[in-house]
Design an enzyme around this catalytic site. Structure first.
Site, mmCIF file in Angstrom:
data_model
loop_
_atom_site.group_PDB
_atom_site.id
_atom_site.type_symbol
_atom_site.label_atom_id
_atom_site.label_comp_id
_atom_site.label_asym_id
_atom_site.label_seq_id
_atom_site.Cartn_x
_atom_site.Cartn_y
_atom_site.Cartn_z
ATOM 1 N N ARG A 149 0.863 -1.181 0.000
ATOM 2 C CA ARG A 149 0.000 0.000 0.000
ATOM 3 C C ARG A 149 0.901 1.233 0.000
ATOM 4 O O ARG A 149 2.076 1.162 0.382
ATOM 5 C CB ARG A 149 -0.890 0.022 1.246
ATOM 6 C CG ARG A 149 -1.816 -1.183 1.393
ATOM 7 C CD ARG A 149 -2.620 -1.057 2.690
ATOM 8 N NE ARG A 149 -3.576 -2.149 2.858
ATOM 9 C CZ ARG A 149 -3.334 -3.255 3.547
ATOM 10 N NH1 ARG A 149 -2.147 -3.419 4.143
ATOM 11 N NH2 ARG A 149 -4.244 -4.208 3.655
ATOM 12 N N HIS A 245 -2.154 2.211 -6.071
ATOM 13 C CA HIS A 245 -2.890 0.994 -5.724
ATOM 14 C C HIS A 245 -3.057 0.075 -6.932
ATOM 15 O O HIS A 245 -3.232 -1.136 -6.775
ATOM 16 C CB HIS A 245 -4.263 1.367 -5.144
ATOM 17 C CG HIS A 245 -4.555 0.680 -3.849
ATOM 18 N ND1 HIS A 245 -3.785 0.852 -2.722
ATOM 19 C CD2 HIS A 245 -5.519 -0.210 -3.504
ATOM 20 C CE1 HIS A 245 -4.282 0.114 -1.747
ATOM 21 N NE2 HIS A 245 -5.325 -0.537 -2.189
ATOM 22 N N HIS A 271 -4.295 -9.047 3.866
ATOM 23 C CA HIS A 271 -5.751 -9.037 3.981
ATOM 24 C C HIS A 271 -6.195 -9.857 5.184
ATOM 25 O O HIS A 271 -5.689 -10.954 5.419
ATOM 26 C CB HIS A 271 -6.397 -9.627 2.721
ATOM 27 C CG HIS A 271 -6.389 -8.689 1.554
ATOM 28 N ND1 HIS A 271 -6.567 -9.119 0.255
ATOM 29 C CD2 HIS A 271 -6.208 -7.346 1.479
ATOM 30 C CE1 HIS A 271 -6.512 -8.072 -0.557
ATOM 31 N NE2 HIS A 271 -6.294 -6.995 0.163
#
Length: 299
Positions: A149, A245, A271
């Site tokens: 990120r 992204h 995640h």
């Protein structure tokens, strides 16, 4: 005045960091203004930071009583969620009052990706002779190689780079740490940047362990990374809307297309849920479907 200031900053955020279309940005800002207009009538508040869940529920009830179509209501709720999520993201409010607003599920939008040739186009478009050329190429290589990120990239620390094992230690959402592999090409450019470029920067004391620096020796902002990516994509002649992204999306999609285990990709992306990672399987499913059509006797 506070509303107008926050709206302007929200609009800049949607343009620069979310790369949303002009129509979407205008619609979201209009939705927030609708809320302000309602509050001016029912419960005046000079600051959006004071809005609570009760205010939002009253507003949704109001637009429902006006007879607005379900799709329009869903769009307005989406705009409000985006606005208050932004305020939370910027640490302007501690809790998002719009988080529990219910709207019709309109399906999950698949993330945009770049093909591998397009990735190479962008990487090769970087002018290494420019003052920040090596740094910018290195950042793009790391984004695509490790799926970071933007916040993880700009906070990457020298002490968390492990070239001997080919891994980076990343501080992700919620201050959770994870180890992610870094590819050979990204390692090569990272070593060049650290050993041949960064050593000549007059580094500020608080940024001594930060990998990527601006020309003043301080850490980079998210906006500066977004601006850099847009510049390099334009130089590469790619017309798609691309943000940092997009490199993360492409990293995940290309891995899964190549047959990578979904749980391994989940771990690398950081995640919490496997279902979040499953949005990247869309191209893989298309590929399997096409394979069936091309090669099965009853395809």
């Amino acid at each position: 005045m506070a509303w107008q200031t926050f709206l302007q900053e929200f609009e800049n955020y949607m343009h620069l960091e979310r790369s949303l279309s002009e129509n979407t940005v205008a619609a979201y800002c209009h939705d927030v203004l609708k809320l302000k207009q309602f509050l001016d009538i029912s419960n005046p508040k000079d600051d959006p930071l004071k809005v609570n869940i009760s205010d939002l529920h009253n507003f949704i009830e109001y637009i429902n009583e006006l007879g607005m179509a379900d799709y329009t209501q869903a769009r307005i709720i989406s705009g409000l969620k985006a606005f208050f999520k932004y305020l939370t993201f910027e640490d302007l409010i501690s809790e998002n009052p719009a988080e529990q607003l219910e709207a019709p599920k309109l399906g999950r939008k698949l993330p945009d990706t770049l093909s591998f040739p397009e990735i190479e186009q962008v990487l090769n478009a970087v002018d290494l002779s420019e003052s920040n050329g090596t740094r910018d190429r290195c950042m793009l290589e790391v984004l695509y190689s490790s799926g970071l990120r933007v916040s993880e990239l700009i906070n990457l620390r020298i002490s968390n780079t492990y070239f001997d094992i080919g891994f980076l230690r990343v501080i992700g959402k919620g201050s959770k740490e994870r180890l992610v592999p870094i590819g050979r090409s990204a390692q090569k450019f990272l070593k060049i940047y650290l050993n041949e470029v960064r050593v000549h920067v007059d580094v500020k004391p608080e940024s001594r362990d930060i990998v990527f620096l601006n020309r003043f020796g301080a850490g980079l902002s998210r906006i500066s990374v977004f601006t850099m990516v847009k510049k390099q994509v334009a130089l590469a002649g790619i017309k798609k809307k691309v943000s940092p992204h997009t490199f993360r999306h492409s990293f995940a999609t290309h891995l899964i297309e190549g047959g990578a285990d979904l749980r391994a990709v989940q771990e690398m992306l950081g995640h919490e849920s496997i279902t979040t990672t499953e949005i990247y399987t869309h191209l893989d499913r298309d590929f399997l479907s096409q394979t069936l059509k091309d090669f099965h006797p009853r395809g």
